[in-house]
Design a protein around this motif. Structure first.
Motif, PDB file in Angstrom:
ATOM      1  N   ASN A   1       0.771  -1.082   0.228  1.00  0.00           N
ATOM      2  CA  ASN A   1       0.122   0.086   0.080  1.00  0.00           C
ATOM      3  C   ASN A   1       0.873   1.093   0.078  1.00  0.00           C
ATOM      4  O   ASN A   1       2.051   1.128   0.317  1.00  0.00           O
ATOM      5  CB  ASN A   1      -0.911   0.095   1.308  1.00  0.00           C
ATOM      6  N   ALA A   2       0.266   2.277  -0.331  1.00  0.00           N
ATOM      7  CA  ALA A   2       0.812   3.799  -0.327  1.00  0.00           C
ATOM      8  C   ALA A   2       0.174   4.557   0.769  1.00  0.00           C
ATOM      9  O   ALA A   2      -1.007   4.051   0.997  1.00  0.00           O
ATOM     10  CB  ALA A   2       0.645   4.369  -1.456  1.00  0.00           C
ATOM     11  N   CYS A   3       0.828   5.157   1.476  1.00  0.00           N
ATOM     12  CA  CYS A   3       0.116   5.892   2.587  1.00  0.00           C
ATOM     13  C   CYS A   3       0.504   7.522   2.808  1.00  0.00           C
ATOM     14  O   CYS A   3       1.594   7.838   2.296  1.00  0.00           O
ATOM     15  CB  CYS A   3       0.076   5.263   4.038  1.00  0.00           C
ATOM     16  N   CYS A   4      -0.163   8.204   3.658  1.00  0.00           N
ATOM     17  CA  CYS A   4       0.085   9.623   4.000  1.00  0.00           C
ATOM     18  C   CYS A   4       0.256   9.526   5.587  1.00  0.00           C
ATOM     19  O   CYS A   4      -0.584   9.125   6.363  1.00  0.00           O
ATOM     20  CB  CYS A   4      -0.985  10.679   3.492  1.00  0.00           C
ATOM     21  N   PRO A   5       1.525  10.152   5.993  1.00  0.00           N
ATOM     22  CA  PRO A   5       1.654  10.060   7.451  1.00  0.00           C
ATOM     23  C   PRO A   5       0.683  11.275   8.079  1.00  0.00           C
ATOM     24  O   PRO A   5       0.662  11.274   9.370  1.00  0.00           O
ATOM     25  CB  PRO A   5       3.161  10.404   7.661  1.00  0.00           C
ATOM     26  N   GLY A   6       0.373  12.141   7.209  1.00  0.00           N
ATOM     27  CA  GLY A   6      -0.263  13.385   7.844  1.00  0.00           C
ATOM     28  C   GLY A   6       0.686  14.602   7.818  1.00  0.00           C
ATOM     29  O   GLY A   6       1.766  14.332   6.956  1.00  0.00           O
ATOM     30  N   TRP A   7       0.283  15.664   8.291  1.00  0.00           N
ATOM     31  CA  TRP A   7       1.304  16.872   8.199  1.00  0.00           C
ATOM     32  C   TRP A   7       1.829  16.749   9.584  1.00  0.00           C
ATOM     33  O   TRP A   7       1.444  16.990  10.811  1.00  0.00           O
ATOM     34  CB  TRP A   7       0.476  17.929   8.346  1.00  0.00           C
TER      35      TRP A   7
ATOM     36  N   THR B   1      -4.635 -11.218   6.824  1.00  0.00           N
ATOM     37  CA  THR B   1      -5.479 -10.052   6.506  1.00  0.00           C
ATOM     38  C   THR B   1      -5.306 -10.129   4.996  1.00  0.00           C
ATOM     39  O   THR B   1      -4.197 -10.216   4.369  1.00  0.00           O
ATOM     40  CB  THR B   1      -4.862  -8.922   7.175  1.00  0.00           C
ATOM     41  N   THR B   2      -6.216  -9.659   4.191  1.00  0.00           N
ATOM     42  CA  THR B   2      -6.198  -9.392   2.764  1.00  0.00           C
ATOM     43  C   THR B   2      -6.373  -7.847   2.315  1.00  0.00           C
ATOM     44  O   THR B   2      -6.182  -7.966   1.142  1.00  0.00           O
ATOM     45  CB  THR B   2      -7.486 -10.353   2.386  1.00  0.00           C
ATOM     46  N   GLU B   3      -6.868  -7.157   3.331  1.00  0.00           N
ATOM     47  CA  GLU B   3      -7.074  -5.629   2.613  1.00  0.00           C
ATOM     48  C   GLU B   3      -6.587  -5.005   4.020  1.00  0.00           C
ATOM     49  O   GLU B   3      -6.538  -5.236   5.235  1.00  0.00           O
ATOM     50  CB  GLU B   3      -8.243  -5.635   2.170  1.00  0.00           C
ATOM     51  N   PRO B   4      -6.157  -3.640   3.664  1.00  0.00           N
ATOM     52  CA  PRO B   4      -6.024  -2.820   2.282  1.00  0.00           C
ATOM     53  C   PRO B   4      -4.689  -3.449   1.654  1.00  0.00           C
ATOM     54  O   PRO B   4      -3.703  -3.953   2.114  1.00  0.00           O
ATOM     55  CB  PRO B   4      -5.866  -1.485   2.701  1.00  0.00           C
ATOM     56  N   HIS B   5      -4.959  -3.464   0.220  1.00  0.00           N
ATOM     57  CA  HIS B   5      -4.147  -4.004  -0.614  1.00  0.00           C
ATOM     58  C   HIS B   5      -4.090  -3.037  -1.992  1.00  0.00           C
ATOM     59  O   HIS B   5      -5.166  -3.145  -2.393  1.00  0.00           O
ATOM     60  CB  HIS B   5      -3.991  -5.412  -0.993  1.00  0.00           C
ATOM     61  N   GLY B   6      -3.004  -2.460  -2.434  1.00  0.00           N
ATOM     62  CA  GLY B   6      -3.082  -1.663  -3.672  1.00  0.00           C
ATOM     63  C   GLY B   6      -3.664  -0.201  -3.325  1.00  0.00           C
ATOM     64  O   GLY B   6      -4.503   0.144  -4.114  1.00  0.00           O
ATOM     65  N   LYS B   7      -4.062   0.291  -2.048  1.00  0.00           N
ATOM     66  CA  LYS B   7      -4.849   1.392  -1.713  1.00  0.00           C
ATOM     67  C   LYS B   7      -3.592   2.366  -1.303  1.00  0.00           C
ATOM     68  O   LYS B   7      -2.440   2.273  -0.918  1.00  0.00           O
ATOM     69  CB  LYS B   7      -5.765   1.057  -0.574  1.00  0.00           C
ATOM     70  N   PHE B   8      -4.296   3.605  -1.387  1.00  0.00           N
ATOM     71  CA  PHE B   8      -3.906   4.998  -0.676  1.00  0.00           C
ATOM     72  C   PHE B   8      -4.572   5.044   0.758  1.00  0.00           C
ATOM     73  O   PHE B   8      -5.788   5.323   0.933  1.00  0.00           O
ATOM     74  CB  PHE B   8      -3.996   6.068  -1.731  1.00  0.00           C
ATOM     75  N   VAL B   9      -3.833   5.069   1.504  1.00  0.00           N
ATOM     76  CA  VAL B   9      -4.346   5.105   3.168  1.00  0.00           C
ATOM     77  C   VAL B   9      -3.790   6.312   3.919  1.00  0.00           C
ATOM     78  O   VAL B   9      -2.708   6.700   3.909  1.00  0.00           O
ATOM     79  CB  VAL B   9      -3.970   3.668   3.827  1.00  0.00           C
ATOM     80  N   SER B  10      -4.963   6.804   4.711  1.00  0.00           N
ATOM     81  CA  SER B  10      -4.499   8.070   5.431  1.00  0.00           C
ATOM     82  C   SER B  10      -5.510   7.786   6.495  1.00  0.00           C
ATOM     83  O   SER B  10      -6.339   7.612   6.467  1.00  0.00           O
ATOM     84  CB  SER B  10      -4.703   9.169   4.840  1.00  0.00           C
ATOM     85  N   ASP B  11      -4.687   8.116   7.787  1.00  0.00           N
ATOM     86  CA  ASP B  11      -5.601   8.127   9.178  1.00  0.00           C
ATOM     87  C   ASP B  11      -5.824   6.567   9.182  1.00  0.00           C
ATOM     88  O   ASP B  11      -7.348   6.546   9.557  1.00  0.00           O
ATOM     89  CB  ASP B  11      -6.597   9.055   9.310  1.00  0.00           C
TER      90      ASP B  11
ATOM     91  N   LYS C   1      -7.472   4.874   7.262  1.00  0.00           N
ATOM     92  CA  LYS C   1      -8.563   4.832   6.187  1.00  0.00           C
ATOM     93  C   LYS C   1      -8.232   4.772   4.954  1.00  0.00           C
ATOM     94  O   LYS C   1      -7.314   5.392   4.349  1.00  0.00           O
ATOM     95  CB  LYS C   1      -9.790   5.624   6.472  1.00  0.00           C
ATOM     96  N   VAL C   2      -8.831   3.617   4.021  1.00  0.00           N
ATOM     97  CA  VAL C   2      -8.631   3.803   2.472  1.00  0.00           C
ATOM     98  C   VAL C   2      -9.149   5.009   1.982  1.00  0.00           C
ATOM     99  O   VAL C   2     -10.333   5.489   2.357  1.00  0.00           O
ATOM    100  CB  VAL C   2      -9.048   2.717   1.677  1.00  0.00           C
ATOM    101  N   GLN C   3      -8.333   5.958   1.117  1.00  0.00           N
ATOM    102  CA  GLN C   3      -8.911   7.118   0.488  1.00  0.00           C
ATOM    103  C   GLN C   3      -9.272   7.091  -1.079  1.00  0.00           C
ATOM    104  O   GLN C   3      -8.751   5.902  -1.642  1.00  0.00           O
ATOM    105  CB  GLN C   3      -7.890   8.250   0.719  1.00  0.00           C
ATOM    106  N   SER C   4     -10.187   7.754  -1.359  1.00  0.00           N
ATOM    107  CA  SER C   4     -10.657   7.498  -2.835  1.00  0.00           C
ATOM    108  C   SER C   4      -9.332   8.184  -3.545  1.00  0.00           C
ATOM    109  O   SER C   4      -8.474   9.067  -3.103  1.00  0.00           O
ATOM    110  CB  SER C   4     -11.861   8.449  -3.111  1.00  0.00           C
ATOM    111  N   TRP C   5      -9.443   7.659  -4.926  1.00  0.00           N
ATOM    112  CA  TRP C   5      -8.307   8.008  -5.812  1.00  0.00           C
ATOM    113  C   TRP C   5      -8.820   8.541  -7.166  1.00  0.00           C
ATOM    114  O   TRP C   5      -9.948   7.824  -7.563  1.00  0.00           O
ATOM    115  CB  TRP C   5      -7.345   6.743  -6.110  1.00  0.00           C
TER     116      TRP C   5
END
Ligand SMILES: NC(=O)c1ccc[n+]([C@@H]2O[C@H](COP(=O)([O-])OP(=O)(O)OC[C@H]3O[C@@H](n4cnc5c(N)ncnc54)[C@H](OP(=O)(O)O)[C@@H]3O)[C@@H](O)[C@H]2O)c1
Length: 187
Positions: free
Chosen positions: A134-140, A171-181, A183-187
């Motif tokens: 997965n890819a993620c954002c750590p936040g600010w 665990t099977t998900e999240p996988h291939g998602k963009f995750v922040s906080d 939670k999976v975010q829309s792309w």
């Protein structure tokens, strides 16, 4: 790292240096370690991208947005698009070509998209492996990059990357998602 607001370095230089570090070198690291993770048939891959990747996506031309969101974009096509941004920025033609003037954002847009592509490849080619990527954002986060006015402490910034790195076995998900906080975010 160039200051996204105050740095006066020409965009051509920012594009080349930032894409080289945040996208092309990150891809080299991924390519190297993914082969070892695949060898063990298990593991978690967490690419530290940024919410800026999603903002940058929304500022690309409709044609580029369609490619970055598509399910059939390949790694080769993505590498070509990232190189095209650098080449166009060097000629001052990136805006006409549909790119926003955001080298950092484009580099992270590339990293998020690459994460989605690699995860799709894993699901297709190794459906029985338990690898989650997965890819993620750590936040600010209050680091050298964001400065002391940022909202999160470094410990708080580590929460989402650590959550993704420690997803339990089976665990099977999240996988291939963009995750922040977390939670999976829309792309
Ligand atoms: N902080 C935020 O608010 C925030 C928000 C979204 C995403 N992120 C992402 O989170 C990740 C960590 O950022 P941070 O906030 O911790 O930034 P940071 O405090 O500025 O740390 C950046 C790190 O990257 C290293 N680095 C920079 N250029 C490099 C290069 N060319 N080759 C190898 N290492 C290099 C630096 O090494 P040196 O110390 O040796 O220079 C430093 O250790 C980054 O991917 C960033 O894009 C951060």
């Amino acid at each position: 790292m160039f200051d996204q607001v105050a740095d006066t370095t020409p965009v051509a230089v920012q594009a080349e240096v930032t894409l080289r570090t945040n996208f092309f070198a990150a891809r080299d690291v991924l390519t190297h370690f993914l082969s070892q993770i695949i060898f063990n048939s298990t593991g978690r891959v967490v690419n530290v991208s940024s919410f800026v990747s999603a903002c940058t996506l929304n500022k690309c031309s409709p044609v580029l947005q369609q490619r970055f969101r598509s399910d059939d974009i390949t790694e080769d096509e993505l590498v070509g698009l990232m190189q095209r941004f650098v080449d166009k920025a060097k000629k001052g033609e990136h805006k006409q070509d549909g790119w926003p003037e955001m080298p950092y954002g484009v580099s992270k847009l590339g990293l998020t998209t690459l994460s989605m592509i690699l995860a799709r490849c894993l699901s297709k080619e190794r459906p029985h492996d338990g690898i989650l990527l997965n890819a993620c954002c750590p936040g600010w986060v209050r680091t050298d990059m964001a400065g002391q006015k940022a909202a999160k402490s470094p410990d708080e910034g580590a929460v989402t990357p650590a959550y993704l790195a420690l997803l339990p076995p089976e665990t099977t998900e999240p996988h291939g998602k963009f995750v922040s906080d977390k939670k999976v975010q829309s792309w």
